[in-house]
Write an enzyme that holds these catalytic residues in place. Structure first.
Site, PDB file in Angstrom:
ATOM      1  N   GLU A  52      -6.603  -7.125  -1.522  1.00  0.00           N
ATOM      2  CA  GLU A  52      -6.872  -6.928  -0.198  1.00  0.00           C
ATOM      3  C   GLU A  52      -8.079  -6.269  -0.142  1.00  0.00           C
ATOM      4  OE1 GLU A  52      -4.077  -5.621   2.457  1.00  0.00           O
ATOM      5  OE2 GLU A  52      -5.558  -4.432   3.869  1.00  0.00           O
ATOM      6  N   GLU A 110       0.857  -1.155  -0.009  1.00  0.00           N
ATOM      7  CA  GLU A 110      -0.065  -0.116  -0.004  1.00  0.00           C
ATOM      8  C   GLU A 110       0.943   1.295  -0.270  1.00  0.00           C
ATOM      9  OE1 GLU A 110      -2.624  -0.154   3.283  1.00  0.00           O
ATOM     10  OE2 GLU A 110      -4.157  -1.351   1.962  1.00  0.00           O
TER      11      GLU A 110
END
Length: 254
Positions: free
Chosen positions: A172, A80
């Site tokens: 995710e 991320e």
């Protein structure tokens, strides 16, 4: 099975050999069960992937060399990215991907996107920057993450827009808030999964664990017990996901 190896947060940087071996063991376990293994270099804080560039090269060189003969391994090279430009992420990717390709020339590689892999939405951007300046590599995809109770219509709209131009993998997502906690948002989760199924986008649920948080599939303490089957050991999120994946899909192959 997404093998999420934290790099900071008491992860890889504290003992590279141990964590590399642990990842390889989990890849073997997934392989034995006929499952894909999504190897996730789980960078979060700091959000600049260049901070871990040398670590990433070392890690992926070892994992790719060891698993190059398998056809079920997917590489997610930065979890991320946040607080950095798309050009920085692209630069990182174009240095790490050749390391993987040296051993595994055709495995799928997934590149994280700006704004915690939101295609930029969480930082006020959108996927245009990726479409206009894609990573210079073959057989790659771009990551998108969401948490159903926090990320709704505007995120869904951007994903659908991006998916018309880019290969996307939702590596995710959670049924709860972006913190990983709170109650399951059934309506938003259903809307998300309906969209992903319609667009034929693959997804990995966070998290296949018994962590004490709403996103976990198992109730706390399950992994230290002896019963893992059935629904009694599952959380609300775990039961929701179990019911969803037990519903047959309708993905024509021709």
């Amino acid at each position: 099975m997404r093998v999420s190896m934290y790099v900071q947060e008491d992860g890889y940087e504290t003992n590279p050999t141990m964590f590399t071996n642990r990842v390889n063991t989990l890849v073997d376990e997934a392989t034995e069960r006929g499952m894909y293994a999504l190897v996730d270099f789980h960078t979060l804080t700091p959000g600049d992937p260049m901070y871990n560039l040398d670590r990433a090269k070392t890690f992926f060189a070892a994992v790719a060399a060891r698993n190059a003969g398998k056809n079920n391994v997917i590489y997610e090279i930065t979890n991320e990215p946040n607080g950095v430009s798309w050009s920085t992420i692209k630069n990182y990717a174009e240095q790490v991907i050749p390391v993987i390709r040296a051993s595994d020339p055709d495995a799928v590689v997934i590149v994280g996107t700006r704004g915690w892999s939101s295609l930029g939405v969480s930082e006020g951007g959108n996927s245009t920057e990726v479409v206009n300046n894609p990573v210079n590599a073959s057989n790659i995809m771009y990551a998108f993450h969401f948490y159903a109770a926090s990320h709704r219509d505007n995120y869904r709209a951007e994903l659908e827009r991006a998916a018309a131009r880019l290969p996307v993998f939702v590596t995710e997502f959670g049924t709860v808030t972006y913190t990983g906690g709170g109650a399951v948002d059934t309506a938003s989760s259903t809307a998300w999964l309906d969209l992903l199924d319609r667009l034929k986008i693959s997804y990995a649920n966070w998290t296949y664990s018994d962590a004490d948080e709403g996103s976990a599939a198992f109730r706390p303490g399950t992994c230290y017990g002896s019963t893992y089957a059935g629904t009694a050991v599952l959380t609300e999120s775990g039961n929701f996901m179990r019911n969803r994946i037990r519903t047959p899909d309708n993905f024509p192959t021709s």
